[in-house]
Design an enzyme around this catalytic site. Structure first.
Site, mmCIF file in Angstrom:
data_model
loop_
_atom_site.group_PDB
_atom_site.id
_atom_site.type_symbol
_atom_site.label_atom_id
_atom_site.label_comp_id
_atom_site.label_asym_id
_atom_site.label_seq_id
_atom_site.Cartn_x
_atom_site.Cartn_y
_atom_site.Cartn_z
ATOM 1 N N CYS A 1 -12.015 9.117 -4.347
ATOM 2 C CA CYS A 1 -10.994 10.294 -4.145
ATOM 3 C C CYS A 1 -10.696 11.408 -5.025
ATOM 4 C CB CYS A 1 -9.417 9.535 -4.090
ATOM 5 S SG CYS A 1 -9.364 8.742 -5.742
ATOM 6 N N LEU B 1 -0.327 -9.540 28.884
ATOM 7 C CA LEU B 1 -0.664 -8.567 27.642
ATOM 8 C C LEU B 1 -2.076 -8.213 27.275
ATOM 9 C CD1 LEU B 1 0.336 -6.345 25.889
ATOM 10 C CD2 LEU B 1 0.942 -8.066 24.102
ATOM 11 N N LEU C 1 3.872 -16.888 13.919
ATOM 12 C CA LEU C 1 2.957 -15.469 13.519
ATOM 13 C C LEU C 1 2.742 -14.937 12.283
ATOM 14 C CD1 LEU C 1 3.561 -13.587 16.979
ATOM 15 C CD2 LEU C 1 1.468 -15.123 16.383
ATOM 16 N N ARG D 1 -5.094 -12.806 10.518
ATOM 17 C CA ARG D 1 -4.121 -12.257 10.534
ATOM 18 C C ARG D 1 -3.878 -11.572 9.164
ATOM 19 N NH1 ARG D 1 -0.081 -17.166 12.602
ATOM 20 N NH2 ARG D 1 -0.390 -17.021 14.750
ATOM 21 N N GLU E 1 -13.518 2.284 -8.776
ATOM 22 C CA GLU E 1 -14.043 3.090 -9.881
ATOM 23 C C GLU E 1 -13.530 3.096 -11.000
ATOM 24 O OE1 GLU E 1 -14.443 5.738 -5.872
ATOM 25 O OE2 GLU E 1 -13.241 4.230 -6.785
#
Length: 360
Positions: free
Chosen positions: A75, A298, A204, A184, A52
């Site tokens: 907000c 996992l 990673l 990622r 905004e």
């Protein structure tokens, strides 16, 4: 219909912050007066101007009497930046069309209330589905207390992720690997397992400037936290992943040889990381979206715990015959016990196929 078109433009703006706003939500804003766009903006990064404020600063003429189209409730409080609701009021905006209420407990309707108390017409929840799709982690974290979890897997057409001898690089194409870089980059954190670190020694990292050339400097300058689930502290600090200063070994409270910066957490009765507890702890840290990149053990555990909100599967046009499985799941006795998933998206990425599935 005009409201829909201008709100859609705000959503397109918000997408420009896809890789950079974390831990804040992605937000876009368009200011319209007498059917003309007179200002627009999007939130680029935490600590920077909100959408905004960007739109008000870009206005080409007075915004008195204008309508503000925003992808999330403005907000109501002063955080790192001033209240956007107050800014719209002071600027003389007379109408606000918002896609959805902000689920953050500090706001959650208070922004709308401020606007309405000032005499501004507020159209609430104009596109709730679109707002949730734009910021799934913001929604999930503040309504359910855990992050939005994406599980990324890659396999051959016959469902294998690597050769029996452990070799797995590369099953998919460079185009698919670039898409993983984007996954990622848009995530708050990456989670992997000890077996993946021990067998593949991955970095990673977010490192490809082609993720978003327009904002590559900002994207590459922000390393992502990586959590290695290593209940028995088997991984060594010399592993490539720990070259990232934000990487953490996650182990049990009594684990021996834990790293100096290890995150110790509760284990389940099987001696493995208590996954629901761990993901709730991430949410408490402000982690909104998690990308899980791991092996079959996992991956199966995260699926079994019903923690996967989105499964991203890359299929390469190759056949292996025998190899490492995609997932390790318990044997079922009845076909009716199979869990159903909906195919949310499918597209070709180079020679590969990208499937996005969500649980029914």
């Amino acid at each position: 219909m005009r409201d829909e078109a201008f709100l859609a433009q705000a959503f397109r703006l918000a997408q420009q912050g896809r890789f950079t706003t974390d831990p804040n939500p992605r937000v876009g804003c368009v200011l319209v007066r007498e059917g003309r766009v007179i200002g627009e903006g999007f939130h680029q990064m935490a600590g920077g101007l909100h959408a905004e404020a960007e739109a008000l600063a870009s206005a080409t003429e007075s915004v008195v009497g204008a309508t503000a189209y925003v992808t999330l409730e403005p907000c109501s409080y002063h955080g790192r930046t001033p209240s956007c609701a107050d800014a719209l009021i002071k600027a003389g905006v007379t109408r606000v069309v918002a896609a959805a209420r902000d689920p953050h407990p500090r706001n959650s309707g208070a922004g709308f209330d401020l606007l309405e108390a000032a005499g501004i017409e507020v159209i609430r929840d104009a596109d709730q589905a679109g707002a949730q799709a734009l910021n799934p982690g913001h929604e999930k974290t503040h309504t359910q207390g855990r992050p939005y979890v994406r599980l990324k897997l890659a396999a051959t057409m016959d469902g294998f992720t690597g050769l029996p001898n452990g070799q797995s690089q590369w099953i998919t194409s460079p185009a698919a690997r670039l898409e993983v870089q984007r996954l990622r980059a848009q995530s708050s954190a990456i989670v992997t397992g000890a077996n993946t670190v021990l067998s593949d020694d991955p970095e990673l990292t977010v490192r490809d400037p082609r993720i978003d050339p327009k904002h590559s400097d900002l994207i590459l300058a922000r390393p992502k936290p990586v959590y290695v689930l290593d209940s028995q502290s088997r991984t060594m600090t010399t592993a490539k992943v720990y070259g990232n200063p934000l990487a953490r070994q996650v182990c049990g409270l009594e684990a021996l040889n834990a790293h100096p910066t290890a995150l110790k957490t509760k284990l389940n009765p099987d001696g493995q990381i208590d996954l629901p507890f761990f993901f709730e702890a991430l949410a408490a840290k402000g982690v909104l979206e998690v990308l899980v990149e791991c092996g079959p053990t996992l991956a199966g555990a995260v699926m079994q715990a019903n923690l996967v909100d989105e499964l991203v599967l890359f299929l390469a046009p190759k056949f292996m015959g025998v190899g490492k499985p995609l997932l390790q799941l318990p044997e079922l006795d009845k076909m009716s016990d199979l869990r159903a998933w909906s195919l949310f998206d499918t597209r070709r990425i180079g020679p590969d196929i990208k499937l996005v599935l969500k649980p029914d």
